[in-house]
Motif scaffolding. Structure first.
Motif, mmCIF file in Angstrom:
data_model
loop_
_atom_site.group_PDB
_atom_site.id
_atom_site.type_symbol
_atom_site.label_atom_id
_atom_site.label_comp_id
_atom_site.label_asym_id
_atom_site.label_seq_id
_atom_site.Cartn_x
_atom_site.Cartn_y
_atom_site.Cartn_z
ATOM 1 N N PRO A 21 0.847 -1.293 -0.383
ATOM 2 C CA PRO A 21 0.055 -0.067 -0.087
ATOM 3 C C PRO A 21 0.786 1.451 -0.056
ATOM 4 O O PRO A 21 1.706 1.504 0.820
ATOM 5 C CB PRO A 21 -0.850 -0.125 1.120
ATOM 6 C CG PRO A 21 -0.407 -0.620 1.944
ATOM 7 C CD PRO A 21 0.310 -1.756 1.188
ATOM 8 N N SER A 23 1.088 5.827 -0.999
ATOM 9 C CA SER A 23 -0.146 6.638 -0.461
ATOM 10 C C SER A 23 -1.467 7.138 -1.487
ATOM 11 O O SER A 23 -1.870 6.546 -2.176
ATOM 12 C CB SER A 23 0.373 7.686 -0.428
ATOM 13 O OG SER A 23 0.996 8.514 -2.374
ATOM 14 N N THR A 25 -4.139 5.259 0.085
ATOM 15 C CA THR A 25 -4.466 4.216 0.625
ATOM 16 C C THR A 25 -4.496 3.496 1.965
ATOM 17 O O THR A 25 -3.685 3.938 2.210
ATOM 18 C CB THR A 25 -3.806 2.470 -0.681
ATOM 19 O OG1 THR A 25 -2.442 2.778 -0.055
ATOM 20 C CG2 THR A 25 -3.996 3.282 -2.153
ATOM 21 N N TYR A 26 -5.164 2.463 2.164
ATOM 22 C CA TYR A 26 -5.176 1.918 3.453
ATOM 23 C C TYR A 26 -5.480 -0.116 3.124
ATOM 24 O O TYR A 26 -6.165 0.132 2.443
ATOM 25 C CB TYR A 26 -5.910 2.404 4.143
ATOM 26 C CG TYR A 26 -7.750 1.998 4.349
ATOM 27 C CD1 TYR A 26 -8.507 1.350 4.327
ATOM 28 C CD2 TYR A 26 -8.458 3.085 3.033
ATOM 29 C CE1 TYR A 26 -9.514 0.820 4.060
ATOM 30 C CE2 TYR A 26 -9.537 3.097 2.904
ATOM 31 C CZ TYR A 26 -10.146 1.906 3.371
ATOM 32 O OH TYR A 26 -11.822 1.920 2.929
ATOM 33 N N SER A 27 -5.089 -0.397 3.768
ATOM 34 C CA SER A 27 -5.095 -1.890 3.971
ATOM 35 C C SER A 27 -6.229 -2.282 5.258
ATOM 36 O O SER A 27 -5.780 -1.846 6.482
ATOM 37 C CB SER A 27 -3.796 -2.730 4.500
ATOM 38 O OG SER A 27 -2.856 -2.454 5.145
ATOM 39 N N ARG A 28 -6.703 -3.290 4.836
ATOM 40 C CA ARG A 28 -7.693 -4.021 5.371
ATOM 41 C C ARG A 28 -7.930 -5.421 4.993
ATOM 42 O O ARG A 28 -8.474 -5.639 4.439
ATOM 43 C CB ARG A 28 -9.212 -3.421 6.232
ATOM 44 C CG ARG A 28 -10.123 -3.745 6.860
ATOM 45 C CD ARG A 28 -10.949 -3.173 6.967
ATOM 46 N NE ARG A 28 -11.016 -1.998 7.709
ATOM 47 C CZ ARG A 28 -11.438 -0.845 7.635
ATOM 48 N NH1 ARG A 28 -12.409 -0.151 7.100
ATOM 49 N NH2 ARG A 28 -11.264 0.798 8.828
ATOM 50 N N SER A 35 -8.231 5.620 -0.080
ATOM 51 C CA SER A 35 -8.492 6.092 0.816
ATOM 52 C C SER A 35 -8.792 7.861 0.488
ATOM 53 O O SER A 35 -9.104 8.645 1.230
ATOM 54 C CB SER A 35 -7.710 6.485 1.940
ATOM 55 O OG SER A 35 -6.524 7.447 1.619
#
Length: 194
Positions: A21, A23, A25-28, A35
């Protein structure tokens, strides 16, 4: 490194097994999500896991924010509010216009019960206003002209001539000398175009 596609916040982009990931973005739960709104960029880093990031198109993503001073054009009026199109944020022109509403109670700071929309704005007027509430896809931005620096900055008379402010509540046609009511802005130097 070419933009692949446009994405919106919360959109699932790819698996954490395939990309790192970057800039925007985010992970889950093993996936990478956007984002912010923008273009998906994928970049390889020397044989390591490639990075996915979201990059904004700065001009098209400029949005009115609470407290921002905006320049707008009056589209229509009725007894309760004026409908406007937001054309500029501060001195930056927008690629896409946004809809705004100036309610009767947000036109002036004092004597709000005596305010009449048709004595403050007319369709076609250019108005300096401030954003007081954000809109969404279905509704408009709520704007105010209650400060002295906000209000009508450009208005044309029935004769089609640009009017001149003569007080905080009147403008006059230099050709016909007819006076019309407006909520006149006391324009600050930073908003004057040279």
């Amino acid at each position: 490194m070419a933009p692949a596609r446009y994405c919106v916040p919360g959109e699932r982009l790819c698996s954490l097994e395939d990309f790192y990931p970057g800039s925007g973005t985010y992970s889950r739960h093993g996936y990478i999500y956007a984002s912010l709104s923008g273009y998906v960029m994928k970049k390889s880093d020397n044989g390591m896991l490639p990075t996915v990031s979201v990059v904004r198109d700065a001009q098209s993503q400029l949005l009115p924010d609470v407290g921002a001073t905006v320049t707008c054009k009056v589209c229509s009026i009725n007894s309760r509010f004026a409908k406007v199109q937001i054309l500029y944020i501060a001195s930056t022109p927008l690629k896409n216009t946004f809809r705004g509403t100036i309610r009767k109670e947000d036109i002036r700071a004092t004597e709000k019960d005596k305010v009449e929309v048709y004595k403050s704005f007319r369709p076609g007027d250019i108005v300096l206003a401030k954003v007081i509430s954000l809109g969404d896809a279905q509704s408009n931005y709520l704007l105010t002209t209650s400060e002295n620096e906000l209000g009508v900055v450009v208005a044309h008379s029935e004769a089609g001539v640009q009017m001149v402010p003569i007080s905080w509540c009147e403008m006059q046609c230099p050709q016909t000398h007819i006076k019309e009511f407006r909520k006149v802005a006391r324009v600050q130097p930073e908003f004057l175009q040279t």
